[in-house]
Write an enzyme that holds these catalytic residues in place. Structure first.
Site, short mmCIF file in Angstrom:
data_model
loop_
_atom_site.label_atom_id
_atom_site.label_comp_id
_atom_site.label_asym_id
_atom_site.label_seq_id
_atom_site.Cartn_x
_atom_site.Cartn_y
_atom_site.Cartn_z
N ASP A 209 19.46 50.96 34.54
CA ASP A 209 20.04 52.30 34.34
C ASP A 209 21.56 52.24 34.24
O ASP A 209 22.19 53.19 33.80
CB ASP A 209 19.66 53.21 35.52
N GLN B 223 13.22 56.61 38.78
CA GLN B 223 13.38 57.87 38.06
C GLN B 223 14.04 58.92 38.96
O GLN B 223 13.64 59.11 40.10
CB GLN B 223 12.01 58.35 37.55
N LYS C 67 8.76 56.14 28.76
CA LYS C 67 9.42 54.84 28.98
C LYS C 67 8.39 53.72 28.98
O LYS C 67 8.61 52.66 28.37
CB LYS C 67 10.22 54.87 30.30
N1 GUN Z 1 16.29 61.22 35.05
C1 GUN Z 1 16.78 61.82 33.94
N2 GUN Z 1 17.41 60.90 33.18
C2 GUN Z 1 17.32 59.72 33.82
C3 GUN Z 1 17.79 58.40 33.52
O1 GUN Z 1 18.42 58.13 32.50
N3 GUN Z 1 17.48 57.45 34.43
C4 GUN Z 1 16.79 57.72 35.56
N4 GUN Z 1 16.55 56.72 36.41
N5 GUN Z 1 16.35 58.93 35.88
C5 GUN Z 1 16.62 59.92 35.00
#
Ligand code: GUN
Length: 300
Positions: free
Chosen positions: A126, A103, A59
């Site tokens: 998100d 996350q 990311k």
């Molecule tokens: N963990 C796995 N996929 C995601 C996601 O799309 N967003 C977040 N914040 N954590 C994750």
């Protein structure tokens, strides 16, 4: 759709994500010229889950590619919920932060719902907050969860490539999670599809998928969707990713079988995963604009 014997069109998420990033790079440059600022994403990682660390690295790297500032906050696994909430309060109040991503999963002593609820709605890139989910359900502007938004983008590109509209198609979503299945169904409704949602208690899911023009597989079950579950010419997007016993990766779709039947199929890996990250960047740029009262471009 496809001629008999032809393999499905590959719905390539890496190619689609590259196109989204190229668009966003231009938009970020234009926004910087207009406002003197560039969008900023705060990424919060608690603990040392190796998979989460890899996702966060991807990311942050994707942000760099398009000119989004990323601010990483890596906290030890023993961080208290109160300390995490205090950090979120300061990120909420920081004008240089346009998006906040915590996350998941979080360590067991921290309640994810409480944490998600603490992120300011206009920074919830998100799209997991109840306010943003509600906005999607009501057809109002808001930030949409990245994975379903990415799947919709992949389906829109497929529709353009194959010269057929999404509108009027019968879509079956397998999975009813708050992060993927439910928002996916709402987005497909907004695109004027007729939507069926199947889940672990559905009696005879295959009966539904065999009638579908579009199948979005987000069940979290390796190779659940077999070739004889799919109508010839259907478009199939595979949201799953699983490690096989032999070390390889597979999705929720039995790709070797379904490729022979479908008109379009997304690969695993290289399908939905890269698009999820691209849509996180898109949400961050959207958040930057809406926090400054700037209009969103038509195409975005
Ligand atoms: N963990 C796995 N996929 C995601 C996601 O799309 N967003 C977040 N914040 N954590 C994750």
């Amino acid at each position: 759709m496809t001629d008999a014997g032809n393999e499905a069109l590959r719905v390539d998420g890496r190619v689609a994500a590259k196109a989204v990033r190229a668009r966003l790079k231009g938009e970020v440059e234009a926004l910087r010229a207009e406002t003197g600022e560039s969008p900023g994403l705060a990424v919060v990682l608690v603990g040392d889950d190796p998979a989460s660390a890899i996702y966060v690295r991807h990311k942050v790297r994707a942000c760099e590619k398009v000119g989004i500032r990323s601010l990483s906050h890596v906290l030890p696994a023993a961080t208290t919920q109160e300390a995490l909430l205090t950090l979120l309060d300061s990120l909420n109040a920081d004008p240089a932060v346009d998006g906040i991503l915590v996350q998941l999963p979080l360590p067991g002593h921290i309640d994810a719902d409480t944490v998600i609820a603490r992120v300011a709605l206009d920074k919830d890139v998100d799209g997991f907050a109840l306010g943003n989910l509600g906005a999607l359900a009501a057809g109002r502007p808001g930030l949409v969860a990245c994975t379903p938004a990415g799947v919709l983008e992949m389906l829109t590109r497929t529709a353009e490539t194959l010269g057929e509209p999404l509108s009027g198609k019968h879509a079956v979503v397998i999975g009813r999670s708050v992060t993927v299945g439910k928002p996916m169904a709402l987005l497909l409704l907004q695109a004027n599809c007729t939507v069926t949602v199947c889940h672990s208690r559905t009696v005879d899911t295959a009966k539904h998928t065999r009638a579908a023009d579009i199948v979005v597989a987000a069940a979290g079950r390796p190779e659940l969707v077999r070739g004889d579950w799919v109508k010839p010419g259907a478009w199939v997007i595979d949201v799953g990713i699983h490690r096989r016993a032999d070390g390889g990766l597979c999705g929720d779709v039995h790709a070797d079988e379904v490729r022979q039947v479908a008109a379009a199929l997304s690969p695993v890996p290289g399908g939905v995963g890269p698009m999820t990250i691209a849509m996180l960047l898109d949400n961050t740029v959207r958040a930057f604009r809406s926090r400054r009262g700037l209009a969103q471009p038509e195409s975005a």
